[in-house]
Design a protein around this motif. Structure first.
Motif, mmCIF file in Angstrom:
data_model
loop_
_atom_site.group_PDB
_atom_site.id
_atom_site.type_symbol
_atom_site.label_atom_id
_atom_site.label_comp_id
_atom_site.label_asym_id
_atom_site.label_seq_id
_atom_site.Cartn_x
_atom_site.Cartn_y
_atom_site.Cartn_z
ATOM 1 N N THR A 1 61.426 23.437 60.921
ATOM 2 C CA THR A 1 61.088 24.505 59.993
ATOM 3 C C THR A 1 61.108 25.817 60.758
ATOM 4 O O THR A 1 60.560 25.905 61.849
ATOM 5 C CB THR A 1 59.703 24.273 59.366
ATOM 6 O OG1 THR A 1 59.723 23.011 58.692
ATOM 7 C CG2 THR A 1 59.346 25.370 58.386
ATOM 8 N N VAL A 2 61.730 26.818 60.171
ATOM 9 C CA VAL A 2 61.893 28.106 60.838
ATOM 10 C C VAL A 2 61.093 29.166 60.100
ATOM 11 O O VAL A 2 61.281 29.372 58.904
ATOM 12 C CB VAL A 2 63.377 28.523 60.872
ATOM 13 C CG1 VAL A 2 63.547 29.868 61.544
ATOM 14 C CG2 VAL A 2 64.200 27.465 61.565
ATOM 15 N N GLN A 3 60.194 29.786 60.820
ATOM 16 C CA GLN A 3 59.466 30.931 60.281
ATOM 17 C C GLN A 3 60.117 32.177 60.867
ATOM 18 O O GLN A 3 59.805 32.592 61.961
ATOM 19 C CB GLN A 3 57.983 30.865 60.664
ATOM 20 C CG GLN A 3 57.277 29.643 60.172
ATOM 21 C CD GLN A 3 57.223 29.571 58.658
ATOM 22 O OE1 GLN A 3 57.152 30.577 57.968
ATOM 23 N NE2 GLN A 3 57.287 28.361 58.137
ATOM 24 N N ARG A 4 61.076 32.709 60.163
ATOM 25 C CA ARG A 4 61.780 33.894 60.654
ATOM 26 C C ARG A 4 60.941 35.124 60.385
ATOM 27 O O ARG A 4 60.125 35.160 59.482
ATOM 28 C CB ARG A 4 63.122 34.044 59.953
ATOM 29 C CG ARG A 4 64.077 32.938 60.313
ATOM 30 C CD ARG A 4 65.386 33.172 59.679
ATOM 31 N NE ARG A 4 65.424 32.435 58.419
ATOM 32 C CZ ARG A 4 66.467 32.344 57.637
ATOM 33 N NH1 ARG A 4 67.560 32.965 57.946
ATOM 34 N NH2 ARG A 4 66.425 31.648 56.542
ATOM 35 N N PRO B 1 63.931 35.447 54.788
ATOM 36 C CA PRO B 1 62.831 34.511 54.551
ATOM 37 C C PRO B 1 63.004 33.284 55.439
ATOM 38 O O PRO B 1 64.043 33.122 56.074
ATOM 39 C CB PRO B 1 62.998 34.156 53.074
ATOM 40 C CG PRO B 1 64.452 34.348 52.811
ATOM 41 C CD PRO B 1 64.890 35.488 53.702
ATOM 42 N N GLY B 2 62.028 32.412 55.483
ATOM 43 C CA GLY B 2 62.097 31.227 56.330
ATOM 44 C C GLY B 2 63.112 30.221 55.820
ATOM 45 O O GLY B 2 63.748 30.408 54.794
ATOM 46 N N GLY B 3 63.267 29.157 56.542
ATOM 47 C CA GLY B 3 64.200 28.110 56.157
ATOM 48 C C GLY B 3 63.883 26.832 56.910
ATOM 49 O O GLY B 3 62.902 26.765 57.658
ATOM 50 N N ASP C 1 74.655 26.736 58.768
ATOM 51 C CA ASP C 1 74.003 25.783 59.674
ATOM 52 C C ASP C 1 73.418 26.446 60.925
ATOM 53 O O ASP C 1 73.152 25.776 61.921
ATOM 54 C CB ASP C 1 74.966 24.664 60.094
ATOM 55 C CG ASP C 1 75.510 23.899 58.909
ATOM 56 O OD1 ASP C 1 74.773 23.748 57.918
ATOM 57 O OD2 ASP C 1 76.673 23.450 58.956
ATOM 58 N N ALA C 2 73.193 27.736 60.888
ATOM 59 C CA ALA C 2 72.713 28.463 62.074
ATOM 60 C C ALA C 2 71.286 28.084 62.453
ATOM 61 O O ALA C 2 70.926 28.144 63.629
ATOM 62 C CB ALA C 2 72.810 29.971 61.850
ATOM 63 N N LEU C 3 70.462 27.675 61.495
ATOM 64 C CA LEU C 3 69.087 27.315 61.828
ATOM 65 C C LEU C 3 69.004 25.946 62.504
ATOM 66 O O LEU C 3 67.946 25.566 62.993
ATOM 67 C CB LEU C 3 68.202 27.335 60.573
ATOM 68 C CG LEU C 3 68.065 28.690 59.882
ATOM 69 C CD1 LEU C 3 67.097 28.583 58.721
ATOM 70 C CD2 LEU C 3 67.621 29.756 60.849
ATOM 71 N N CYS C 4 70.121 25.228 62.564
ATOM 72 C CA CYS C 4 70.147 23.908 63.206
ATOM 73 C C CYS C 4 70.530 23.988 64.673
ATOM 74 O O CYS C 4 70.433 22.998 65.393
ATOM 75 C CB CYS C 4 71.135 23.005 62.475
ATOM 76 S SG CYS C 4 70.778 22.825 60.721
ATOM 77 N N VAL C 5 70.966 25.139 65.106
ATOM 78 C CA VAL C 5 71.514 25.286 66.456
ATOM 79 C C VAL C 5 70.516 24.894 67.532
ATOM 80 O O VAL C 5 70.885 24.238 68.508
ATOM 81 C CB VAL C 5 72.044 26.719 66.667
ATOM 82 C CG1 VAL C 5 72.373 26.980 68.124
ATOM 83 C CG2 VAL C 5 73.268 26.935 65.806
ATOM 84 N N THR C 6 69.261 25.252 67.392
ATOM 85 C CA THR C 6 68.304 24.952 68.460
ATOM 86 C C THR C 6 68.087 23.459 68.656
ATOM 87 O O THR C 6 67.642 23.046 69.719
ATOM 88 C CB THR C 6 66.958 25.644 68.218
ATOM 89 O OG1 THR C 6 66.450 25.235 66.956
ATOM 90 C CG2 THR C 6 67.103 27.154 68.244
ATOM 91 N N THR C 7 68.411 22.662 67.658
ATOM 92 C CA THR C 7 68.286 21.212 67.811
ATOM 93 C C THR C 7 69.446 20.650 68.631
ATOM 94 O O THR C 7 69.255 19.720 69.414
ATOM 95 C CB THR C 7 68.248 20.522 66.434
ATOM 96 O OG1 THR C 7 67.183 21.068 65.671
ATOM 97 C CG2 THR C 7 68.056 19.025 66.561
ATOM 98 N N VAL C 8 70.626 21.214 68.484
ATOM 99 C CA VAL C 8 71.815 20.623 69.105
ATOM 100 C C VAL C 8 72.384 21.410 70.277
ATOM 101 O O VAL C 8 73.259 20.896 70.979
ATOM 102 C CB VAL C 8 72.937 20.403 68.060
ATOM 103 C CG1 VAL C 8 72.499 19.391 67.010
ATOM 104 C CG2 VAL C 8 73.367 21.710 67.428
ATOM 105 N N ASP C 9 71.922 22.625 70.526
ATOM 106 C CA ASP C 9 72.553 23.431 71.580
ATOM 107 C C ASP C 9 72.453 22.774 72.955
ATOM 108 O O ASP C 9 73.413 22.771 73.729
ATOM 109 C CB ASP C 9 72.050 24.868 71.605
ATOM 110 C CG ASP C 9 70.564 24.995 71.857
ATOM 111 O OD1 ASP C 9 69.849 23.984 71.815
ATOM 112 O OD2 ASP C 9 70.108 26.137 72.085
#
Length: 165
Positions: free
Chosen positions: A80-83, A109-111, A140-148
């Motif tokens: 969960t991203v709190q931008r 907003p968050g995502g 899919d930019a909010l998924c990057v931190t999981t796979v980078d």
């Protein structure tokens, strides 16, 4: 004198109305048709294929959830991203017969992202993303931190196997 004040007030109202109209324009909720996929998220779809379960645990950690899927297993990493939000509110202004003018602007907003990794025979067979994971510029930019870290890990493992530098 009074006519000049009314003209000035009318100009202020028109400027506020124009600013309100522009500020009420927002990016659509689904930007998948107008943006391209984040480069790291796209690379993960290809470069993570073949990594072992132990490799994925090393680069992404332990999955949030797992599910059996008839001969394969799906690992899910939930994020969960709190931008940071920017809220700008234009005060409501009503003058006599002139309609009310006002509005607000909400940016980023968050995502959330669910990164799903299908394991077949203990190896990554597929990487997919689900959720409210797009930004205004990339899918899919909010998924990057999981796979980078896994993309980097996979590239390093490939260099070791091939002897490339």
């Amino acid at each position: 004198m009074i006519t000049s004040n009314i003209r000035t007030l009318a100009l202020v109202v028109v400027l506020l109305a124009g600013g309100s109209t522009v500020s009420s324009c927002v990016a659509p909720d689904d930007t998948s048709n107008i943006t391209r996929e984040d480069a790291t998220a796209a690379a993960a779809r290809k470069e993570m294929v073949g990594l072992s379960e132990a490799d994925v645990r090393m680069c992404a950690g332990f999955p949030t959830a797992t599910a059996d899927a008839g001969g394969s297993q799906i690992w899910t990493y939930q994020r969960t991203v709190q931008r940071g939000n920017l809220n700008v509110v234009i005060p409501t202004l009503a003058v006599g017969a002139i309609p009310t003018v006002g509005g607000s602007l909400n940016v980023d907003p968050g995502g959330y992202c669910n990164t799903q990794i299908r394991m077949v025979d203990g190896r990554v067979a597929e990487v997919a993303y689900a959720g409210d994971n797009n930004t205004r510029n990339h899918r899919d930019a909010l998924c990057v931190t999981t796979v980078d870290a896994c993309v980097t890990y996979a590239r390093q493992r490939h260099q070791v196997r091939t002897g490339a530098r």
